[in-house]
Design an enzyme around this catalytic site. Sequence first.
Site, PDB file in Angstrom:
ATOM      1  N   SER A  38       0.867  -1.129  -0.001  1.00  0.00           N
ATOM      2  CA  SER A  38      -0.028   0.030  -0.154  1.00  0.00           C
ATOM      3  C   SER A  38       0.957   1.161  -0.017  1.00  0.00           C
ATOM      4  CB  SER A  38      -0.819  -0.108   1.335  1.00  0.00           C
ATOM      5  OG  SER A  38      -1.313   1.211   1.247  1.00  0.00           O
ATOM      6  N   HIS A  63      -1.498  -1.089  -4.277  1.00  0.00           N
ATOM      7  CA  HIS A  63      -2.686  -0.875  -3.603  1.00  0.00           C
ATOM      8  C   HIS A  63      -2.535   0.519  -3.226  1.00  0.00           C
ATOM      9  CE1 HIS A  63      -6.084  -1.814  -0.885  1.00  0.00           C
ATOM     10  NE2 HIS A  63      -5.692  -0.950   0.252  1.00  0.00           N
ATOM     11  N   ASP A  65      -4.896   3.690  -1.505  1.00  0.00           N
ATOM     12  CA  ASP A  65      -5.904   3.858  -0.525  1.00  0.00           C
ATOM     13  C   ASP A  65      -6.581   5.290  -0.700  1.00  0.00           C
ATOM     14  OD1 ASP A  65      -6.148   1.427   1.150  1.00  0.00           O
ATOM     15  OD2 ASP A  65      -3.869   1.960   1.606  1.00  0.00           O
ATOM     16  N   MET A  67      -8.914   8.125   0.652  1.00  0.00           N
ATOM     17  CA  MET A  67      -9.741   8.416   1.815  1.00  0.00           C
ATOM     18  C   MET A  67     -10.349  10.108   1.517  1.00  0.00           C
ATOM     19  SD  MET A  67      -7.630   6.967   4.927  1.00  0.00           S
ATOM     20  CE  MET A  67      -6.461   5.671   4.720  1.00  0.00           C
ATOM     21  N   MET A 170     -11.521  -6.082   6.255  1.00  0.00           N
ATOM     22  CA  MET A 170     -10.568  -5.015   6.773  1.00  0.00           C
ATOM     23  C   MET A 170     -10.102  -5.823   8.214  1.00  0.00           C
ATOM     24  SD  MET A 170     -10.176  -2.263   5.137  1.00  0.00           S
ATOM     25  CE  MET A 170      -9.118  -1.461   6.203  1.00  0.00           C
ATOM     26  N   ASP A 204      -6.814  -6.440   4.989  1.00  0.00           N
ATOM     27  CA  ASP A 204      -5.816  -5.144   4.835  1.00  0.00           C
ATOM     28  C   ASP A 204      -6.046  -4.223   6.240  1.00  0.00           C
ATOM     29  OD1 ASP A 204      -5.025  -2.477   3.964  1.00  0.00           O
ATOM     30  OD2 ASP A 204      -6.654  -2.015   2.933  1.00  0.00           O
TER      31      ASP A 204
HETATM   32  C1  DX5 Z   1      -6.075   1.545   6.181  1.00  0.00           C
HETATM   33  C2  DX5 Z   1      -5.622   1.052   4.584  1.00  0.00           C
HETATM   34  C3  DX5 Z   1      -4.731   0.480   4.569  1.00  0.00           C
HETATM   35  C4  DX5 Z   1      -3.457   0.706   4.913  1.00  0.00           C
HETATM   36  C5  DX5 Z   1      -2.807  -0.418   5.652  1.00  0.00           C
HETATM   37  O1  DX5 Z   1      -7.471   2.322   6.464  1.00  0.00           O
HETATM   38  O2  DX5 Z   1      -6.858   0.788   4.004  1.00  0.00           O
HETATM   39  O3  DX5 Z   1      -4.812  -0.302   3.181  1.00  0.00           O
HETATM   40  O4  DX5 Z   1      -2.356   1.198   4.155  1.00  0.00           O
HETATM   41  O5  DX5 Z   1      -1.706  -0.101   6.433  1.00  0.00           O
HETATM   42  P1  DX5 Z   1      -0.860  -0.968   7.423  1.00  0.00           P
HETATM   43  O6  DX5 Z   1      -0.421  -2.030   6.576  1.00  0.00           O
HETATM   44  O7  DX5 Z   1       0.264  -0.146   7.862  1.00  0.00           O
HETATM   45  O8  DX5 Z   1      -1.725  -1.610   8.325  1.00  0.00           O
HETATM   46 ZN    ZN Z   2      -6.290  -0.247   1.966  1.00  0.00          ZN
END
Ligand code: DX5
Ligand code: ZN
Length: 249
Positions: A38, A63, A65, A67, A170, A204
Site C-alpha cells: 500500500s 494498493h 488507498d 480517503m 478489513m 488489509d
Molecule cells: C487503512 C488502509 C490500509 C493501510 C494499511 O485504512 O486501507 O490499506 O495502508 O496499512 P498498514 O499495512 O500499515 O496497516
Molecule cells: Zn487499503
Amino acid sequence: MPAVRRLDASLDLTLEAATDTASTTRRELFAGRRVAPSILSADFSRLGAQIDEVMAAGARIIHVDVMDGHFVPPITIGPLIAASISDRVHDAGGVIDVHLMIDNPDRQIEEFAKAGADCITFHAEATAHINRTLNAVRELGCLAGLAINPGTPIAAVSESVREADVFLCMTVNPGWGGQPFIRDSPDKVRRLSKLVGDGTIEVDGGIDPSTAGSVAAAGAGLFVAGSAVFGADDPTAAYASIAEAAGAV
Ligand code: DX5
Ligand code: ZN
C-alpha cells in the site's frame, strides 16, 4: 496517458478498453496469492522509486488507498496519483488496486477507471446500492471489490457473491496505516471464505510477517501491507518476509 500531469489540468483521460491480455493478467494476478504493498505508507517525494523497489522485489499489485475526510477522517489521494503511477506499474507487468474509503463511491469510480485502476473496491457501508455500484465497476472494465469494516457482519456481502470479484475484509478500522491487526480477524476471514466460495479474499490492516500466516490459513489470498513494507529499513526484505509468511509469490 502522460506519466506526469499538471495538477491544475482537468482529468480528461479517456477510458481505455481493457485488451484480452490485460484482462487475463489482471484476473490471474488477483486469483493468485499475493502481497499488495500500500503506497499510503510510501515516501511520496520519491513515489516512483518506491514502487520500482517493491515491484523489483516481486510485487505485482499496487494498493492505492483513497480517503475522503467523510467516510474516514483523513483525506489522502485521488485519481491524479493513480494516473501518475499507472504507466509505471502496468509497464512493469503490475496492476493497480484502488481501495475507496469514501462516501458515494458511485460518483468517483469512472475517474479511477480512467486513471488506470484494474480493481476498484468500495465499502458496503458507504452506499445503499451495493450491487448497482459493483455492476457499474465491471461495466467500466475493472474487477469489482466489496469491502467490509471490522464491525460489519459478513452477511453484508451475502447478496453480492456473484457481483463481486474481490471481498476485502478489513483487519483494522480503516483510516490510517500502522494500526495493530485485530486478533479476531482470522475467524471472520474463515467465515467469509465459506460464504464467497471462489472469490478472492483480500485482507488489509496490520499485515506483517507475524500476522499474514493466520489470515492465509483462514482463506485470504491478497495481503495488503503498508507500514510493514514501506516503513521497513529494507522494503525488499520486508516484502519477501511477508510473502513467505503468507505463502505468496
Ligand atoms: C487503512 C488502509 C490500509 C493501510 C494499511 O485504512 O486501507 O490499506 O495502508 O496499512 P498498514 O499495512 O500499515 O496497516
Ligand atoms: Zn487499503
